[in-house]
Design a protein around this motif. Sequence first.
Motif, PDB file in Angstrom:
ATOM      1  N   ARG A  83       1.041  -1.306  -0.194  1.00 19.71           N
ATOM      2  CA  ARG A  83       0.117  -0.067   0.051  1.00 19.71           C
ATOM      3  C   ARG A  83       0.976   1.316   0.016  1.00 19.71           C
ATOM      4  O   ARG A  83       0.901   2.059   0.938  1.00 19.71           O
ATOM      5  N   THR A  84       1.523   1.426  -0.961  1.00 20.84           N
ATOM      6  CA  THR A  84       2.536   2.710  -1.335  1.00 20.84           C
ATOM      7  C   THR A  84       1.945   4.018  -1.335  1.00 20.84           C
ATOM      8  O   THR A  84       2.371   4.752  -0.907  1.00 20.84           O
ATOM      9  N   SER A  85       0.505   3.897  -1.494  1.00 16.41           N
ATOM     10  CA  SER A  85       0.067   5.229  -1.463  1.00 16.41           C
ATOM     11  C   SER A  85      -0.265   5.924  -0.128  1.00 16.41           C
ATOM     12  O   SER A  85      -0.465   7.050   0.083  1.00 16.41           O
ATOM     13  N   PHE A  86      -0.142   5.001   0.972  1.00 12.44           N
ATOM     14  CA  PHE A  86       0.288   5.488   2.314  1.00 12.44           C
ATOM     15  C   PHE A  86       1.236   6.390   2.628  1.00 12.44           C
ATOM     16  O   PHE A  86       1.153   7.211   3.533  1.00 12.44           O
ATOM     17  N   LEU A  87       2.443   6.235   1.848  1.00 18.93           N
ATOM     18  CA  LEU A  87       3.384   7.108   2.089  1.00 18.93           C
ATOM     19  C   LEU A  87       3.152   8.714   1.905  1.00 18.93           C
ATOM     20  O   LEU A  87       3.744   9.843   2.257  1.00 18.93           O
ATOM     21  N   SER A  88       1.552   9.009   1.083  1.00 16.13           N
ATOM     22  CA  SER A  88       1.431  10.455   1.061  1.00 16.13           C
ATOM     23  C   SER A  88       0.286  10.620   2.235  1.00 16.13           C
ATOM     24  O   SER A  88      -0.261  11.885   2.128  1.00 16.13           O
ATOM     25  N   ALA A  89       0.074   9.803   3.386  1.00 15.83           N
ATOM     26  CA  ALA A  89      -0.738  10.276   4.290  1.00 15.83           C
ATOM     27  C   ALA A  89       0.089  11.467   5.050  1.00 15.83           C
ATOM     28  O   ALA A  89       1.410  11.531   5.306  1.00 15.83           O
ATOM     29  N   PRO A  90      -1.023  12.554   5.517  1.00 11.96           N
ATOM     30  CA  PRO A  90      -0.356  13.932   6.097  1.00 11.96           C
ATOM     31  C   PRO A  90       0.088  13.474   7.643  1.00 11.96           C
ATOM     32  O   PRO A  90      -0.556  12.712   8.253  1.00 11.96           O
ATOM     33  N   GLY A  91       1.036  14.232   7.910  1.00 12.88           N
ATOM     34  CA  GLY A  91       1.484  14.132   9.300  1.00 12.88           C
ATOM     35  C   GLY A  91       2.537  12.755   9.468  1.00 12.88           C
ATOM     36  O   GLY A  91       2.841  12.749  10.599  1.00 12.88           O
ATOM     37  N   VAL A  92       2.521  12.108   8.660  1.00 10.60           N
ATOM     38  CA  VAL A  92       3.301  10.668   8.957  1.00 10.60           C
ATOM     39  C   VAL A  92       4.614  10.900   8.449  1.00 10.60           C
ATOM     40  O   VAL A  92       4.944  11.305   7.393  1.00 10.60           O
ATOM     41  N   GLN A  93       5.461  11.042   9.385  1.00  7.18           N
ATOM     42  CA  GLN A  93       7.013  11.465   8.997  1.00  7.18           C
ATOM     43  C   GLN A  93       7.953  10.400   9.055  1.00  7.18           C
ATOM     44  O   GLN A  93       8.762  10.456   8.189  1.00  7.18           O
ATOM     45  N   ALA A  94       7.824   9.184   9.709  1.00 13.50           N
ATOM     46  CA  ALA A  94       8.905   8.183   9.851  1.00 13.50           C
ATOM     47  C   ALA A  94       8.009   6.937   9.565  1.00 13.50           C
ATOM     48  O   ALA A  94       7.453   6.359  10.704  1.00 13.50           O
ATOM     49  N   LEU A  95       8.161   6.100   8.606  1.00 11.41           N
ATOM     50  CA  LEU A  95       7.356   4.836   8.594  1.00 11.41           C
ATOM     51  C   LEU A  95       8.564   3.717   8.695  1.00 11.41           C
ATOM     52  O   LEU A  95       8.583   2.775   7.932  1.00 11.41           O
ATOM     53  N   LEU A  96       8.967   3.633   9.798  1.00  4.78           N
ATOM     54  CA  LEU A  96      10.105   2.784  10.415  1.00  4.78           C
ATOM     55  C   LEU A  96       9.847   2.268  11.646  1.00  4.78           C
ATOM     56  O   LEU A  96       9.422   2.927  12.483  1.00  4.78           O
ATOM     57  N   GLU A  97      10.201   1.172  11.752  1.00  3.97           N
ATOM     58  CA  GLU A  97      10.216   0.497  13.119  1.00  3.97           C
ATOM     59  C   GLU A  97      11.148   1.314  14.135  1.00  3.97           C
ATOM     60  O   GLU A  97      12.445   1.521  13.671  1.00  3.97           O
ATOM     61  N   GLY A  98      10.706   1.569  15.268  1.00 10.32           N
ATOM     62  CA  GLY A  98      11.357   2.064  16.302  1.00 10.32           C
ATOM     63  C   GLY A  98      10.580   3.185  17.050  1.00 10.32           C
ATOM     64  O   GLY A  98      11.192   3.849  17.854  1.00 10.32           O
ATOM     65  N   GLY A  99       9.611   3.499  16.741  1.00 11.85           N
ATOM     66  CA  GLY A  99       8.770   4.680  17.335  1.00 11.85           C
ATOM     67  C   GLY A  99       7.786   3.595  18.172  1.00 11.85           C
ATOM     68  O   GLY A  99       6.910   2.917  17.721  1.00 11.85           O
ATOM     69  N   VAL A 100       7.429   3.774  19.428  1.00  3.88           N
ATOM     70  CA  VAL A 100       6.543   3.141  20.364  1.00  3.88           C
ATOM     71  C   VAL A 100       5.587   3.882  21.189  1.00  3.88           C
ATOM     72  O   VAL A 100       6.326   5.070  21.796  1.00  3.88           O
ATOM     73  N   PRO A 101       4.310   3.944  21.148  1.00  2.00           N
ATOM     74  CA  PRO A 101       3.515   4.796  21.881  1.00  2.00           C
ATOM     75  C   PRO A 101       3.595   4.696  23.369  1.00  2.00           C
ATOM     76  O   PRO A 101       3.803   3.394  23.602  1.00  2.00           O
ATOM     77  N   ILE A 102       3.232   5.518  24.296  1.00  2.00           N
ATOM     78  CA  ILE A 102       3.269   5.451  25.588  1.00  2.00           C
ATOM     79  C   ILE A 102       1.381   5.426  25.882  1.00  2.00           C
ATOM     80  O   ILE A 102       1.137   6.450  25.864  1.00  2.00           O
ATOM     81  N   MET A 103       1.086   4.033  26.262  1.00  2.00           N
ATOM     82  CA  MET A 103      -0.277   4.049  26.432  1.00  2.00           C
ATOM     83  C   MET A 103      -0.566   3.977  27.901  1.00  2.00           C
ATOM     84  O   MET A 103       0.025   3.109  28.865  1.00  2.00           O
ATOM     85  N   LYS A 104      -1.874   4.504  28.451  1.00  2.00           N
ATOM     86  CA  LYS A 104      -2.002   4.390  29.992  1.00  2.00           C
ATOM     87  C   LYS A 104      -3.456   4.608  29.897  1.00  2.00           C
ATOM     88  O   LYS A 104      -4.050   5.692  29.588  1.00  2.00           O
ATOM     89  N   ASP A 105      -4.076   3.912  30.509  1.00  2.00           N
ATOM     90  CA  ASP A 105      -5.772   3.664  30.554  1.00  2.00           C
ATOM     91  C   ASP A 105      -6.293   3.780  29.325  1.00  2.00           C
ATOM     92  O   ASP A 105      -7.488   4.460  29.166  1.00  2.00           O
ATOM     93  N   GLY A 106      -5.828   3.323  28.159  1.00  2.00           N
ATOM     94  CA  GLY A 106      -6.387   3.357  26.962  1.00  2.00           C
ATOM     95  C   GLY A 106      -6.135   4.488  26.106  1.00  2.00           C
ATOM     96  O   GLY A 106      -6.658   4.706  25.064  1.00  2.00           O
ATOM     97  N   HIS A 107      -5.226   5.550  26.735  1.00  2.00           N
ATOM     98  CA  HIS A 107      -4.816   6.609  26.080  1.00  2.00           C
ATOM     99  C   HIS A 107      -3.579   6.562  25.628  1.00  2.00           C
ATOM    100  O   HIS A 107      -2.612   6.530  26.465  1.00  2.00           O
TER     101      HIS A 107
END
Length: 135
Positions: A83-107
């Motif tokens: 799905r290479t069209s995803f490369l045009s998604a706004p606000g997405v800066q790095a499509l590489l492994e190594g970014g992990v969200p910090i989740m607390k209580d579902g947020h």
Amino acid sequence: MQNTSFLELADVKAIAAAAEGEALKNAWAVTIAVVDAGGHLMWLQRLDGAPAISAQIAPAKAHTAALGRRESRIYEEVVNGGRTSFLSAPGVQALLEGGVPIMKDGHCIGAVGVSGVKSSEDAQIARAGIAALKL
């Protein structure tokens, strides 16, 4: 209306220290970035020997993970799956492994991005940092 937690400087310092410890334990020269829930940079640390470009990539990975509320590797898998069209998604800066969200209580309250070694090792360092919060 819901209440949500947010990262304080003490939290960010704890994340950074634990991530740095994981990197040093493995002799990995990386850059560590911590962002808030909106993807805004709160911490950037480039360890000795880390490539200069990692100081650009780590915050971008963290930004992507925070805004998407999922690991940045998911986006890499989407693109690698064709799905290479995803490369045009706004606000997405790095499509590489190594970014992990910090989740607390579902947020999502922030994210950690790491760059400088193999992507799976970057993610390992990010997770070690997040683990310091004992969420």
